[in-house]
Design a protein around this motif. Structure first.
Motif, PDB file in Angstrom:
ATOM      1  N   THR A 229       0.839  -1.201   0.000  1.00 30.79           N
ATOM      2  CA  THR A 229       0.000   0.000   0.000  1.00 30.79           C
ATOM      3  C   THR A 229       0.872   1.247   0.000  1.00 30.79           C
ATOM      4  O   THR A 229       1.815   1.354   0.787  1.00 30.79           O
ATOM      5  N   ASN A 230       0.544   2.191  -0.876  1.00 33.85           N
ATOM      6  CA  ASN A 230       1.243   3.472  -0.910  1.00 33.85           C
ATOM      7  C   ASN A 230       0.222   4.568  -0.621  1.00 33.85           C
ATOM      8  O   ASN A 230      -0.640   4.868  -1.434  1.00 33.85           O
ATOM      9  N   TYR A 234      -0.035  10.768  -5.504  1.00 39.69           N
ATOM     10  CA  TYR A 234       0.148  10.139  -6.810  1.00 39.69           C
ATOM     11  C   TYR A 234       0.321  11.224  -7.867  1.00 39.69           C
ATOM     12  O   TYR A 234      -0.206  12.336  -7.740  1.00 39.69           O
ATOM     13  N   GLN A 324       4.429   4.275   7.956  1.00 38.95           N
ATOM     14  CA  GLN A 324       3.725   3.533   6.914  1.00 38.95           C
ATOM     15  C   GLN A 324       2.314   4.064   6.705  1.00 38.95           C
ATOM     16  O   GLN A 324       1.698   3.810   5.671  1.00 38.95           O
ATOM     17  N   GLY A 327       3.700   8.488   5.978  1.00 44.68           N
ATOM     18  CA  GLY A 327       4.942   8.848   5.312  1.00 44.68           C
ATOM     19  C   GLY A 327       5.969   9.385   6.297  1.00 44.68           C
ATOM     20  O   GLY A 327       5.829   9.259   7.519  1.00 44.68           O
ATOM     21  N   VAL A 431       0.413   1.889  -8.103  1.00 39.89           N
ATOM     22  CA  VAL A 431       0.277   1.598  -6.683  1.00 39.89           C
ATOM     23  C   VAL A 431      -1.180   1.809  -6.275  1.00 39.89           C
ATOM     24  O   VAL A 431      -1.947   2.494  -6.959  1.00 39.89           O
ATOM     25  N   HIS A 433      -4.011   2.401  -2.801  1.00 38.99           N
ATOM     26  CA  HIS A 433      -4.259   2.803  -1.421  1.00 38.99           C
ATOM     27  C   HIS A 433      -5.728   2.563  -1.132  1.00 38.99           C
ATOM     28  O   HIS A 433      -6.591   3.368  -1.495  1.00 38.99           O
ATOM     29  N   ALA A 467       3.048   6.467  -8.138  1.00 40.07           N
ATOM     30  CA  ALA A 467       3.513   7.087  -6.904  1.00 40.07           C
ATOM     31  C   ALA A 467       4.492   8.220  -7.177  1.00 40.07           C
ATOM     32  O   ALA A 467       5.311   8.143  -8.100  1.00 40.07           O
ATOM     33  N   ALA A 470       8.350   6.687  -2.899  1.00 35.65           N
ATOM     34  CA  ALA A 470       8.206   5.328  -2.376  1.00 35.65           C
ATOM     35  C   ALA A 470       7.671   5.377  -0.952  1.00 35.65           C
ATOM     36  O   ALA A 470       7.919   6.330  -0.207  1.00 35.65           O
ATOM     37  N   PHE A 471       6.912   4.367  -0.591  1.00 34.99           N
ATOM     38  CA  PHE A 471       6.397   4.255   0.762  1.00 34.99           C
ATOM     39  C   PHE A 471       6.970   2.992   1.386  1.00 34.99           C
ATOM     40  O   PHE A 471       7.135   1.977   0.697  1.00 34.99           O
ATOM     41  N   SER A 473       7.375  -0.531   3.146  1.00 34.58           N
ATOM     42  CA  SER A 473       6.511  -1.709   3.244  1.00 34.58           C
ATOM     43  C   SER A 473       6.418  -2.143   4.706  1.00 34.58           C
ATOM     44  O   SER A 473       7.254  -1.786   5.536  1.00 34.58           O
TER      45      SER A 473
END
Length: 486
Positions: A229-230, A234, A324, A327, A431, A433, A467, A470-471, A473
């Motif tokens: 999940t990000n 976007y 997570q 951010g 990605v 969400h 995205a 990056a987020f 994990s």
């Protein structure tokens, strides 16, 4: 590759399957006992899901011994390695006959049955292996009725990735059966005392040797590892319609659906790309997105999965950190968010509109996203009238996949389709969400379905896009926690 080794590899990959709250509510039992294998084979072969011939009168699988070890794959009850059982210095697994030359659990070098004794009945050929996919009731979310659907979706997604990882190693699922109530004649259904009490069996898989194209495993591992999940911003660029069309068709490209030979996809995929429908979705989020924070039991359960820091998340192997969720955060803001999100604080801040403020932040992210996706049930009603995912519509079938209360098998199939969709999106560089709060309350879900003109009962709703950043994990539990020999 030997099935024992292939299963270990596949379980490590499937451990990163989509999971609501990252609670990972799945379990997998590997049928290694001769009686358990007979039960599994009978359940798959029978036209009626009773399978009584393979079950003893008290409901226990024939031949299972009380007090047998818990059968955790990759570890014993205390978590130590299990390569050799007591008194077997040559590394043979527990239960292998004395003098058997093969070190693999439950097999001989030529692949013949391993547990048959005179008069015990025919044991299914070792050319096939059997897995029981289960819901771990000890790890499920329960604060809201809708969580029952989310847990089954998670289990279906996990089963799909597990089946793909095994197929990539030469073990393809060629038989699937839903295990409805009464299918095994009583509890424990498999493996006697080795079957965890908290596990509810969901479906049975038969896997047989089949060619695997080179490179499939590495590609799958890379895709699953990249999928998470990000929740960040976007890019505003539109997604090519051809990409969206391929994603829509990917929901039917499920290893579990192929094994069941089910016609068509279990879900309808609807992409929301027009400005009016994305604005409508954002408005729904702004209006209703604070419900999760305002619902005491639901937020208390959610907050229990928020970990203090990376170290705590790594130790727990589940849940998520504030990073997570939101951010990168400065230390002061992280402390402030931790205090604000505590259930006691949230009860007070709700009166000041903090829940509505958080909902507006999510709505802004939805509004700026180039697309959203909804996966919906369509077709006939497969409900059991219970108001929650229920029984299969018929013997050996995954039931219908529509109506107001979809049956458990339909939700499992939908979970497999969700995994197929999410993996395809990841391969396309996209990605997701999830915006689950709109589906967790009946009145909000009904309003969402009507406002967005969705084609059926929505089971998954998510932002979709490319995205900006990056987020991180989430951490996952050791795969051995979800594996048992039965």
């Amino acid at each position: 590759m030997a099935f024992h080794d292939a299963l270990q590899v596949a379980a490590a990959i499937a451990a990163r399957a989509p999971s609501s709250h990252n609670c990972q509510p799945w379990g997998v039992g590997w049928a290694t006992d001769a009686a358990t294998r007979r039960t599994a084979a009978a359940l798959l072969a029978a036209g009626e899901p009773g399978g009584r011939a393979a079950v003893s009168p008290d409901g226990r699988s024939a031949g299972t011994a009380a007090g047998a070890p818990d059968g955790r794959l990759g570890g014993t009850r205390d978590g130590t390695p299990d390569g050799a059982s007591a008194g077997t210095p040559d590394g043979r697994s527990a239960g292998t006959a004395a003098g058997a030359p093969d070190v693999r659990l439950g097999g001989t070098p030529d692949g013949t049955p391993d547990g048959a004794s005179a008069g015990s009945g025919r044991v299914p050929s070792r050319r096939s292996e059997y897995l029981v996919l289960a819901l771990d009731r000890a790890r499920e979310l329960t604060a809201l009725p809708a969580h029952a659907t989310e847990m089954l979706l998670s289990c279906g997604s996990h089963g799909e990735i597990l089946a793909r990882a095994l197929a990539a190693q030469g073990w393809r699922a060629d038989g699937v059966r839903l295990l409805g109530p009464g299918a095994t004649g009583g509890a424990p259904p498999f493996g006697g005392d080795r079957w965890p009490r908290a596990w509810e069996p969901l479906c049975l898989l038969r896997l047989s040797p089949a060619p695997a194209p080179p490179g499939d495993l590495a590609a799958l591992r890379e895709t699953v590892g990249a999928r998470h999940t990000n929740r960040g911003p976007y890019r505003p660029e539109a997604i090519d319609p051809g990409v969206l069309a391929r994603l829509a068709s990917s929901a039917a490209e499920s290893a579990l659906l192929r094994a069941q030979q089910a016609p068509g996809a279990p879900v309808a995929v609807r992409h929301l790309v027009g400005a009016p429908e994305r604005a409508a979705l954002a408005e729904l989020v702004a209006r209703h997105g604070g419900r999760d924070f305002a619902h005491r039991a639901a937020w208390r359960e959610t907050h229990a999965y928020i970990r203090r820091d990376e170290a705590e998340a790594a130790r727990a192997g589940d849940g998520f950190t504030l990073g997570q969720l939101f951010g990168e955060l400065s230390p002061p803001r992280r402390l402030g968010m931790r205090a604000a999100l505590a259930p006691a604080t949230m009860r007070l801040l709700r009166h000041a509109g903090y829940d509505r403020f958080l909902a507006r932040q999510l709505a802004a992210a939805v509004r700026r996203s180039p697309a959203a996706v909804a996966l919906c049930f369509d077709g006939s009603d497969g409900s059991d009238g219970s108001g929650r995912p229920g029984n299969p519509a018929g013997p050996g079938d995954f039931g219908g996949f529509g109506g107001r209360t979809p049956d458990a098998g339909s939700v499992l199939r939908a979970g497999a389709a969700l995994a197929a969709y999410w993996l395809a999106a990841t391969r396309a560089g996209l990605v997701l969400h999830p915006v689950s709060v709109l589906l967790q309350h009946e009145d909000v879900r009904d309003a969402c379905e009507r406002r967005l003109a969705l084609p059926g009962r929505a089971l998954f709703l998510s932002r979709l896009g490319y995205a900006v950043t990056a987020f991180p994990s989430s951490h996952r539990r050791s795969p051995s926690h979800a594996l048992r020999r039965v």
